[in-house]
Design an enzyme around this catalytic site. Structure first.
Site, PDB file in Angstrom:
ATOM      1  N   CYS A 112      13.436  11.391   6.821  1.00 15.46           N
ATOM      2  CA  CYS A 112      13.307  11.084   8.270  1.00 15.46           C
ATOM      3  C   CYS A 112      14.230  11.051   9.043  1.00 15.46           C
ATOM      4  O   CYS A 112      14.372  11.267  10.365  1.00 15.46           O
ATOM      5  CB  CYS A 112      12.823   9.545   8.511  1.00 15.46           C
ATOM      6  SG  CYS A 112      13.732   8.398   7.439  1.00 15.46           S
TER       7      CYS A 112
ATOM      8  N   LYS B 230       0.921  -1.345   0.035  1.00 14.75           N
ATOM      9  CA  LYS B 230       0.068  -0.051   0.095  1.00 14.75           C
ATOM     10  C   LYS B 230       1.033   1.227  -0.262  1.00 14.75           C
ATOM     11  O   LYS B 230       1.440   1.561   1.177  1.00 14.75           O
ATOM     12  CB  LYS B 230      -1.179  -0.155   1.162  1.00 14.75           C
ATOM     13  CG  LYS B 230      -2.139   0.691   1.267  1.00 14.75           C
ATOM     14  CD  LYS B 230      -2.251   2.071   0.685  1.00 14.75           C
ATOM     15  CE  LYS B 230      -1.870   3.110   1.864  1.00 14.75           C
ATOM     16  NZ  LYS B 230      -1.808   4.620   1.408  1.00 14.75           N
TER      17      LYS B 230
ATOM     18  N   GLY C  69       6.243   5.535   8.401  1.00 11.93           N
ATOM     19  CA  GLY C  69       5.484   6.923   8.216  1.00 11.93           C
ATOM     20  C   GLY C  69       5.388   7.455   9.704  1.00 11.93           C
ATOM     21  O   GLY C  69       6.472   7.339  10.397  1.00 11.93           O
ATOM     22  N   SER C  70       4.269   8.162   9.979  1.00 14.74           N
ATOM     23  CA  SER C  70       4.498   8.863  11.167  1.00 14.74           C
ATOM     24  C   SER C  70       4.133   8.016  12.549  1.00 14.74           C
ATOM     25  O   SER C  70       3.450   7.028  12.252  1.00 14.74           O
ATOM     26  CB  SER C  70       3.105  10.017  11.137  1.00 14.74           C
ATOM     27  OG  SER C  70       1.853   9.221  11.077  1.00 14.74           O
TER      28      SER C  70
ATOM     29  N   GLU D 116       8.897   1.833  11.332  1.00 10.51           N
ATOM     30  CA  GLU D 116       9.979   3.110  11.302  1.00 10.51           C
ATOM     31  C   GLU D 116       9.177   4.432  11.111  1.00 10.51           C
ATOM     32  O   GLU D 116       8.448   4.687  10.279  1.00 10.51           O
ATOM     33  CB  GLU D 116      10.812   2.749   9.947  1.00 10.51           C
ATOM     34  CG  GLU D 116      11.959   1.709  10.164  1.00 10.51           C
ATOM     35  CD  GLU D 116      12.705   2.054  11.443  1.00 10.51           C
ATOM     36  OE1 GLU D 116      13.031   3.138  12.090  1.00 10.51           O
ATOM     37  OE2 GLU D 116      13.359   1.037  12.097  1.00 10.51           O
TER      38      GLU D 116
ATOM     39  N   VAL E  63       0.239   7.031  13.365  1.00 11.60           N
ATOM     40  CA  VAL E  63      -0.126   5.856  12.370  1.00 11.60           C
ATOM     41  C   VAL E  63       0.327   4.702  12.606  1.00 11.60           C
ATOM     42  O   VAL E  63      -0.093   3.548  12.903  1.00 11.60           O
ATOM     43  CB  VAL E  63      -0.040   6.299  10.770  1.00 11.60           C
ATOM     44  CG1 VAL E  63      -0.625   4.951  10.026  1.00 11.60           C
ATOM     45  CG2 VAL E  63      -0.965   7.424  10.338  1.00 11.60           C
ATOM     46  N   GLY E  64       1.581   4.796  13.014  1.00 11.85           N
ATOM     47  CA  GLY E  64       2.349   3.663  13.480  1.00 11.85           C
ATOM     48  C   GLY E  64       1.825   3.006  14.783  1.00 11.85           C
ATOM     49  O   GLY E  64       1.503   1.851  14.693  1.00 11.85           O
TER      50      GLY E  64
ATOM     51  N   GLN F 106       0.979  19.271   4.066  1.00  9.60           N
ATOM     52  CA  GLN F 106       2.360  19.273   4.547  1.00  9.60           C
ATOM     53  C   GLN F 106       2.736  20.653   4.574  1.00  9.60           C
ATOM     54  O   GLN F 106       3.398  21.181   5.423  1.00  9.60           O
ATOM     55  CB  GLN F 106       3.461  18.610   3.532  1.00  9.60           C
ATOM     56  CG  GLN F 106       4.862  18.356   4.017  1.00  9.60           C
ATOM     57  CD  GLN F 106       4.737  17.302   5.319  1.00  9.60           C
ATOM     58  OE1 GLN F 106       3.594  16.547   5.421  1.00  9.60           O
ATOM     59  NE2 GLN F 106       5.581  17.435   6.074  1.00  9.60           N
TER      60      GLN F 106
ATOM     61  N   GLU G  93       8.311  16.806  15.553  1.00  8.65           N
ATOM     62  CA  GLU G  93       8.679  16.505  14.015  1.00  8.65           C
ATOM     63  C   GLU G  93       8.164  17.488  13.184  1.00  8.65           C
ATOM     64  O   GLU G  93       6.764  17.736  13.182  1.00  8.65           O
ATOM     65  CB  GLU G  93       8.652  15.433  13.535  1.00  8.65           C
ATOM     66  CG  GLU G  93       9.145  14.995  12.466  1.00  8.65           C
ATOM     67  CD  GLU G  93       9.022  13.726  11.907  1.00  8.65           C
ATOM     68  OE1 GLU G  93       7.713  13.143  11.886  1.00  8.65           O
ATOM     69  OE2 GLU G  93       9.874  12.982  11.242  1.00  8.65           O
TER      70      GLU G  93
HETATM   71  P1  NAP Z   1       1.811   8.659   7.266  1.00 12.33           P
HETATM   72  O1  NAP Z   1       0.834   9.822   7.152  1.00 12.33           O
HETATM   73  O2  NAP Z   1       2.068   8.000   8.617  1.00 12.33           O
HETATM   74  O3  NAP Z   1       1.461   7.714   6.080  1.00 12.33           O
HETATM   75  C1  NAP Z   1       2.278   6.862   5.900  1.00 12.33           C
HETATM   76  C2  NAP Z   1       1.717   5.591   5.381  1.00 12.33           C
HETATM   77  O4  NAP Z   1       0.628   5.047   5.962  1.00 12.33           O
HETATM   78  C3  NAP Z   1       1.107   6.051   3.810  1.00 12.33           C
HETATM   79  O5  NAP Z   1       0.825   5.023   3.028  1.00 12.33           O
HETATM   80  C4  NAP Z   1      -0.535   6.516   4.295  1.00 12.33           C
HETATM   81  O6  NAP Z   1      -1.552   6.255   3.383  1.00 12.33           O
HETATM   82  C5  NAP Z   1      -0.714   5.111   5.419  1.00 12.33           C
HETATM   83  N1  NAP Z   1      -1.733   5.385   6.260  1.00 12.33           N
HETATM   84  C6  NAP Z   1      -2.338   6.750   6.665  1.00 12.33           C
HETATM   85  N2  NAP Z   1      -3.207   6.265   7.673  1.00 12.33           N
HETATM   86  C7  NAP Z   1      -3.269   4.980   8.084  1.00 12.33           C
HETATM   87  C8  NAP Z   1      -4.104   4.302   8.819  1.00 12.33           C
HETATM   88  N3  NAP Z   1      -5.018   4.517   9.520  1.00 12.33           N
HETATM   89  N4  NAP Z   1      -3.862   2.686   8.772  1.00 12.33           N
HETATM   90  C9  NAP Z   1      -2.863   2.388   8.171  1.00 12.33           C
HETATM   91  N5  NAP Z   1      -1.824   3.103   7.007  1.00 12.33           N
HETATM   92  C10 NAP Z   1      -2.264   4.497   7.110  1.00 12.33           C
HETATM   93  O7  NAP Z   1       3.202   9.257   7.008  1.00 12.33           O
HETATM   94  P2  NAP Z   1       3.752  10.312   5.736  1.00 12.33           P
HETATM   95  O8  NAP Z   1       3.125  11.445   6.254  1.00 12.33           O
HETATM   96  O9  NAP Z   1       3.499   9.569   4.656  1.00 12.33           O
HETATM   97  O10 NAP Z   1       5.461  10.203   6.104  1.00 12.33           O
HETATM   98  C11 NAP Z   1       6.019  11.057   6.792  1.00 12.33           C
HETATM   99  C12 NAP Z   1       6.445  10.550   8.115  1.00 12.33           C
HETATM  100  O11 NAP Z   1       7.187   9.447   7.648  1.00 12.33           O
HETATM  101  C13 NAP Z   1       7.553  11.221   8.905  1.00 12.33           C
HETATM  102  O12 NAP Z   1       6.906  11.328  10.215  1.00 12.33           O
HETATM  103  C14 NAP Z   1       8.633  10.663   8.830  1.00 12.33           C
HETATM  104  O13 NAP Z   1       9.573  10.700   9.697  1.00 12.33           O
HETATM  105  C15 NAP Z   1       8.296   9.299   8.571  1.00 12.33           C
HETATM  106  N6  NAP Z   1       9.345   8.589   7.977  1.00 12.33           N
HETATM  107  C16 NAP Z   1      10.228   7.659   8.690  1.00 12.33           C
HETATM  108  C17 NAP Z   1      10.958   6.865   7.971  1.00 12.33           C
HETATM  109  C18 NAP Z   1      12.086   5.845   9.058  1.00 12.33           C
HETATM  110  O14 NAP Z   1      12.526   5.080   8.183  1.00 12.33           O
HETATM  111  N7  NAP Z   1      11.882   6.132  10.297  1.00 12.33           N
HETATM  112  C19 NAP Z   1      11.377   7.086   6.777  1.00 12.33           C
HETATM  113  C20 NAP Z   1      10.568   7.923   5.999  1.00 12.33           C
HETATM  114  C21 NAP Z   1       9.466   8.637   6.710  1.00 12.33           C
HETATM  115  P3  NAP Z   1      -2.137   7.676   2.746  1.00 12.33           P
HETATM  116  O15 NAP Z   1      -0.684   8.202   2.102  1.00 12.33           O
HETATM  117  O16 NAP Z   1      -3.115   7.205   1.889  1.00 12.33           O
HETATM  118  O17 NAP Z   1      -2.161   8.530   3.950  1.00 12.33           O
END
Ligand code: NAP
Length: 481
Positions: free
Chosen positions: A282, A173, A226-227, A248, A230-231, A329, A383
């Site tokens: 990230c 996904k 991701g965030s 992550e 959500v994690g 964003q 963040e």
């Molecule tokens: P996000 O909003 O958490 O989204 C990540 C993924 O989760 C997307 O595919 C999103 O789908 C999906 N998602 C959203 N709501 C969900 C739910 N309720 N259940 C399951 N999946 C869901 O994060 P983002 O804004 O895309 O990315 C930014 C974040 O990622 C930042 O916090 C960054 O630090 C983190 N990040 C961490 C790493 C690491 O390795 N630690 C690497 C890269 C990024 P949709 O797009 O359809 O909402």
């Protein structure tokens, strides 16, 4: 020009449906593509097809699976320029950054393709006479992969490739803001001849599809990037089904600059880590903690260098920083800048959305530096995930380490110094999973474990040999001969 519709990929078929738009964040008039908006029943069908494909795929010799992953890498290589340009158009990062990321995805596929000829188990001597004992790796089963937009190719690649080489089948996904780069990986898997059902792709809203993926009966593990919010939600859901989970998540990464650092390199490394990829890595630096004796001089040089950065459409040569990824964003970043103004005063540079010629149709934000930020300010703790840097003052190395560690996150960190003893103090005491010394805090390679500590991560690490530990399980054998 007609706009292409990118369909979901379920059981080896391209599946249509209602669509959503993927627009260029540098110019929202440009439609990059239409993507099919998957439903919960698409996710269930994808998980079922992955379950059906599992037996044949996991019993294929691992080197044969590796040969298919080598083919995927070759296909990506052939389309290198096209895929890189598409990434810039859907995510906004500059073309050189996009090329670097596609190169990395290719390398990741080759690296894990090679693992097919190794997939080491364990062989140890028994205490008993004529007993041969060993442990072999076996796949976990169907794995759900959920990925963010900021590395829209490399992150799906570093989940897909190790999952597949270990013999798992997957449902991917991708992020809604940048689904095309992941789609190209899946297309390459299809063209390489990976059997139907092994790789499935369902785009669409995470809120709608996430729970369906976690609750699909065949799914045995979830790997999420991701965030934190959500994690944490996914973790709670997955725990109810005792799924294996890898998370992550976010960071608030520090760069510590000591008085004995190579000054010019420290400025350059900080600017690179804070602002390149528009601060949307990230592992980006969002706090630079500077030893008091060089604070004023460092701040001046930092601001001077930052003012020289060129913001614009990442497709244009000479641009250092592209737009942020989308309206959401942009709003978040501008809100944090307003919070920063109230907490730390006017930024020394930046602080505005860019407007005017070439900017009005995109989400462009000036690289922004707040000085004299203190530990309890919001901009030092949360963040922001954009081109906003908090500069903090430390009395000495010990104080800098205390400030750096005084947050719930622990993803990456950087130290700028020429003192080897300080380097080792930092290596052993810094609370982060990824450390750099005299390099930017961002910019890691795929051959070593990747991931954070504290609230930034949960579960086994990604990439390098460690990736196999999440995507496989041991089966232990005792054999009397
Ligand atoms: P996000 O909003 O958490 O989204 C990540 C993924 O989760 C997307 O595919 C999103 O789908 C999906 N998602 C959203 N709501 C969900 C739910 N309720 N259940 C399951 N999946 C869901 O994060 P983002 O804004 O895309 O990315 C930014 C974040 O990622 C930042 O916090 C960054 O630090 C983190 N990040 C961490 C790493 C690491 O390795 N630690 C690497 C890269 C990024 P949709 O797009 O359809 O909402």
């Amino acid at each position: 020009m007609s706009v292409e519709t990118f369909r979901n990929y379920i059981n080896g078929e391209w599946v249509g449906g209602k669509t959503f738009e993927n627009r260029n964040p540098a110019n929202t008039d440009e439609l990059v593509g239409l993507f099919v908006k998957g439903t919960a029943s698409d996710v269930e069908a994808a998980a079922q097809s992955a379950e059906c494909a599992l037996g044949a795929w996991s019993s294929m010799p691992a080197p044969a699976r590796g040969a298919l992953l080598f083919k995927v890498a070759d296909i990506l290589e052939r389309k290198f320029d096209q895929i890189s340009a598409e990434m810039t158009r859907e995510e906004g990062k500059t073309l050189p950054e996009a090329k670097g990321e596609v190169r990395r995805s290719i390398n990741i596929f080759r690296y894990f393709a090679g693992e097919g000829s190794r997939l080491n188990g364990l062989l140890v001597p028994s205490e008993r006479d004529r007993v041969h004992m060993f442990a072999i790796r076996k796949p976990i089963g169907v794995v759900g992969l959920i990925t963010p937009w900021n590395f829209p190719s490399a992150i799906p690649a570093w989940k897909l490739a190790p999952a597949l080489i270990c013999g798992n089948t997957v449902v991917l996904k991708p992020a809604s803001s940048a689904p095309l780069s992941a789609w190209r990986l899946v297309e390459a898997c299809h063209e390489a001849g990976i059997p139907k059902g092994v790789v499935n792709y369902v785009a669409g809203s995470g809120g709608a599809l996430g729970d369906a993926l976690v609750n699909a009966a065949p799914v045995k593990a979830i790997s999420f990037t991701g965030s934190c919010s959500v994690g944490q939600h996914l973790h709670a859901q997955a725990a109810k089904r005792q799924l294996r989970v890898q998370l992550e998540m976010g960071g608030k990464n520090p760069t510590i600059v000591l008085a004995d650092a190579d000054f010019g390199a420290a400025v350059e490394n900080t600017v690179n880590a804070a602002f390149f990829s528009t601060g949307q890595k990230c592992t980006a630096t969002s706090r630079v903690i500077v030893e008091e004796s060089i604070y004023d001089k460092f701040l001046e040089a930092l601001v001077e260098r930052t003012k020289k950065l060129r913001v614009g459409d990442g497709m244009q040569p000479g641009v250092d920083i592209g737009p942020v990824v989308d309206q959401g964003q942009l709003d978040t970043i501008l809100q944090y800048i307003e919070i920063g103004r109230k907490e730390a005063g006017e930024p020394l540079t930046g602080g505005r959305r860019l407007s005017g010629d070439g900017f009005d149709r995109g989400y462009f934000v000036e690289p922004t530096i707040f000085a004299d930020v203190t530990e309890n300010m919001t901009i030092a703790r949360e963040e922001i995930f954009g081109p906003v840097l908090a500069v903090m003052r430390a009395k000495n190395f010990e104080d800098a380490m205390r400030i750096a560690n005084n947050i719930p996150f622990g993803l990456s960190a950087s130290l700028q110094t020429t003192n080897i003893s300080r380097v080792f103090e930092y290596i052993y005491r810094m609370e982060a999973g990824l450390l750099t010394v005299n390099l930017p805090s961002a910019g890691v390679e795929y051959q070593l474990p990747f991931g954070g500590t504290k609230d930034s991560s949960f579960g086994p690490k990604e990439q390098g040999p460690a990736a196999l530990d999440f995507y496989s399980d041991y089966k232990t054998v005792y054999l009397k001969y």
